[in-house]
Design a protein around this motif. Structure first.
Motif, short mmCIF file in Angstrom:
data_model
loop_
_atom_site.label_atom_id
_atom_site.label_comp_id
_atom_site.label_asym_id
_atom_site.label_seq_id
_atom_site.Cartn_x
_atom_site.Cartn_y
_atom_site.Cartn_z
N THR A 113 -0.26 -2.20 9.97
CA THR A 113 0.94 -1.79 9.23
C THR A 113 0.62 -1.08 7.92
OG1 THR A 113 1.02 -3.96 8.15
CG2 THR A 113 2.27 -3.70 10.20
N TRP A 114 -0.66 -1.09 7.53
CA TRP A 114 -0.99 -0.49 6.23
C TRP A 114 -2.07 0.58 6.30
CZ3 TRP A 114 -5.91 -0.61 4.29
CH2 TRP A 114 -6.79 -1.55 4.87
N PHE A 115 -3.02 0.48 7.25
CA PHE A 115 -4.15 1.41 7.26
C PHE A 115 -3.77 2.72 7.96
CE2 PHE A 115 -8.13 3.09 9.10
CZ PHE A 115 -8.79 3.33 7.90
N LYS A 116 -3.80 3.80 7.21
CA LYS A 116 -3.47 5.13 7.72
C LYS A 116 -4.64 6.09 7.57
CE LYS A 116 0.61 3.48 8.45
NZ LYS A 116 0.98 3.04 9.82
N GLY A 117 -5.85 5.55 7.51
CA GLY A 117 -7.03 6.37 7.36
C GLY A 117 -7.58 6.31 5.94
N TYR A 118 -8.75 6.89 5.75
CA TYR A 118 -9.41 6.86 4.43
C TYR A 118 -8.89 8.02 3.58
CZ TYR A 118 -12.33 3.43 6.71
OH TYR A 118 -12.76 2.31 7.39
N GLU A 139 -6.67 9.51 0.04
CA GLU A 139 -6.76 9.30 -1.41
C GLU A 139 -6.03 8.02 -1.82
OE1 GLU A 139 -6.10 12.41 -4.14
OE2 GLU A 139 -7.23 13.92 -2.99
N LYS A 140 -4.91 7.73 -1.18
CA LYS A 140 -4.19 6.50 -1.51
C LYS A 140 -5.04 5.28 -1.21
CE LYS A 140 0.03 3.83 -0.71
NZ LYS A 140 0.07 3.40 -2.13
N PHE A 141 -5.79 5.32 -0.12
CA PHE A 141 -6.67 4.19 0.22
C PHE A 141 -7.63 3.91 -0.93
CE2 PHE A 141 -10.77 2.61 1.64
CZ PHE A 141 -10.42 1.51 2.41
N PHE A 142 -8.29 4.94 -1.45
CA PHE A 142 -9.29 4.74 -2.50
C PHE A 142 -8.63 4.43 -3.85
CE2 PHE A 142 -11.43 7.45 0.67
CZ PHE A 142 -12.46 6.57 1.01
N PHE A 143 -7.49 5.06 -4.14
CA PHE A 143 -6.78 4.77 -5.38
C PHE A 143 -6.33 3.30 -5.39
CE2 PHE A 143 -2.96 4.47 -7.99
CZ PHE A 143 -3.33 5.15 -9.14
N PRO A 163 3.67 -1.96 -3.55
CA PRO A 163 3.26 -0.64 -4.05
C PRO A 163 1.85 -0.23 -3.64
CG PRO A 163 4.35 -1.88 -5.79
CD PRO A 163 4.13 -2.83 -4.66
N TYR A 164 0.94 -1.20 -3.51
CA TYR A 164 -0.45 -0.88 -3.22
C TYR A 164 -0.88 -1.55 -1.91
CZ TYR A 164 0.08 0.30 -8.09
OH TYR A 164 0.57 0.82 -9.26
N MET A 165 -1.88 -0.97 -1.26
CA MET A 165 -2.31 -1.42 0.05
C MET A 165 -2.90 -2.83 0.01
SD MET A 165 -4.02 1.92 1.83
CE MET A 165 -3.08 3.41 2.16
N ASN A 166 -3.56 -3.18 1.08
CA ASN A 166 -4.02 -4.55 1.29
C ASN A 166 -4.93 -5.05 0.17
OD1 ASN A 166 -6.32 -2.97 1.96
ND2 ASN A 166 -7.11 -4.67 3.17
N GLY A 167 -5.14 -6.35 0.16
CA GLY A 167 -5.97 -6.99 -0.86
C GLY A 167 -5.30 -8.23 -1.41
N GLU A 168 -4.06 -8.47 -0.99
CA GLU A 168 -3.31 -9.61 -1.52
C GLU A 168 -3.97 -10.95 -1.19
OE1 GLU A 168 -1.66 -9.07 2.62
OE2 GLU A 168 -2.40 -7.78 1.00
N ASP A 169 -4.64 -11.04 -0.03
CA ASP A 169 -5.28 -12.30 0.36
C ASP A 169 -6.53 -12.56 -0.49
OD1 ASP A 169 -3.31 -12.47 2.33
OD2 ASP A 169 -4.54 -11.36 3.75
#
Length: 277
Positions: A212-217, A219-223, A176-182
């Protein structure tokens, strides 16, 4: 089906792949150990691409391939871990190519440092994605654990299993949410009392590919970053989130502005408080 008699079960790599020809990965990645490869069949027809498992020998190494329709890198890594059985396990991705002799380097480093439960090795990232490069052997602490990708991580399996630490299903590709799992994984390892060290030993490099996950900065990136900061920092998430944005304001916040980015990040932190893993 050939099954190897594995009397030497020291190193096993756990590869997370998506829509790959999994049988070609051991050669493409230059794998020099036994392996568990979980290949997620995302967007493929479940009737024509059935879930299945197979085992075979590649260059005297036992390879187990598991094809699954379930989605999410956390699920992939946990499934591979559940199916591992060697002394040392190594997390890997399908876009990493390993140096010849890397397996012996990993084992030698663990043998030289018996106090280490987890070692973080150097893997050269493609240009523009560099987050770390170890220049020495040193203990990893709460101050510097957040820079390392999964493919840097090797661990003593029994220590990791007994700690109960697993990959989150909330973050990363297919989650559901972008990177950070590591970062969250290493956070939980430290919290569980595992001894984590970095080493300057290099074992491979990342192939050039599209994220595969980064689509630019957006609102979803910051949320999503706010949700992650809740899990990483708890009550300090608000302050550390602002520090992160301020430090990167000229690049990350150039389009939306620092304070709008911070408001979105704050909403992510508040949302994170409502989530129960």
């Amino acid at each position: 089906m050939m099954v190897k008699d594995m009397s030497d079960k020291r190193l096993q790599i756990l590869v997370s792949a998506v829509n790959k020809d999994a049988q070609k990965l051991p050669e493409a990645m230059n794998i020099e150990s036994d392996a568990v490869i979980v290949n997620q069949l995302i967007g493929q027809d479940e009737k024509s691409c059935a879930e299945e498992s197979e085992e075979y020998i590649f260059r005297d190494h036992a390879i187990k391939i598991m094809r699954r329709h379930e989605k999410g890198v956390g699920r992939s890594r946990n499934l591979a871990l559940d199916n591992s059985d060697h002394e040392i396990i190594q997390f890997g991705d399908d876009d990493i190519v390993y140096d010849s002799g890397y397996a012996q380097k990993i084992l030698a480093e663990f043998d030289a440092h018996p106090k280490a439960d987890i070692l973080l090795f150097n893997v050269k990232a493609q240009p523009g994605r560099e987050t770390y490069w170890n220049e020495d052997f040193a203990k990893v602490t709460w101050k510097n654990y957040g820079r390392y990708p999964a493919y840097a991580i090797c661990a003593r399996r029994d220590k990791l299993i007994s700690s109960g630490v697993r990959y989150s299903l909330l973050f990363g590709g297919g989650a559901p949410y972008m990177n950070g799992e590591d970062s969250l994984f290493l956070h939980d390892c430290l919290k569980a009392g595992l001894s984590v060290y970095r080493t300057d030993v290099a074992i491979g490099h990342e192939l050039v590919s599209e994220s595969t996950w980064f689509k630019g900065y957006t609102e979803k990136f910051f949320f999503d970053r706010g949700v992650l900061y809740h899990f990483l920092y708890g009550g300090m998430a608000f302050a550390l989130g602002f520090r992160f944005l301020y430090k990167n304001r000229l690049t990350m916040c150039a389009e939306m502005g620092l304070f709008k980015c911070y408001r979105v990040l704050l909403s992510g932190i508040r949302h994170g408080r409502t989530i129960k893993e």
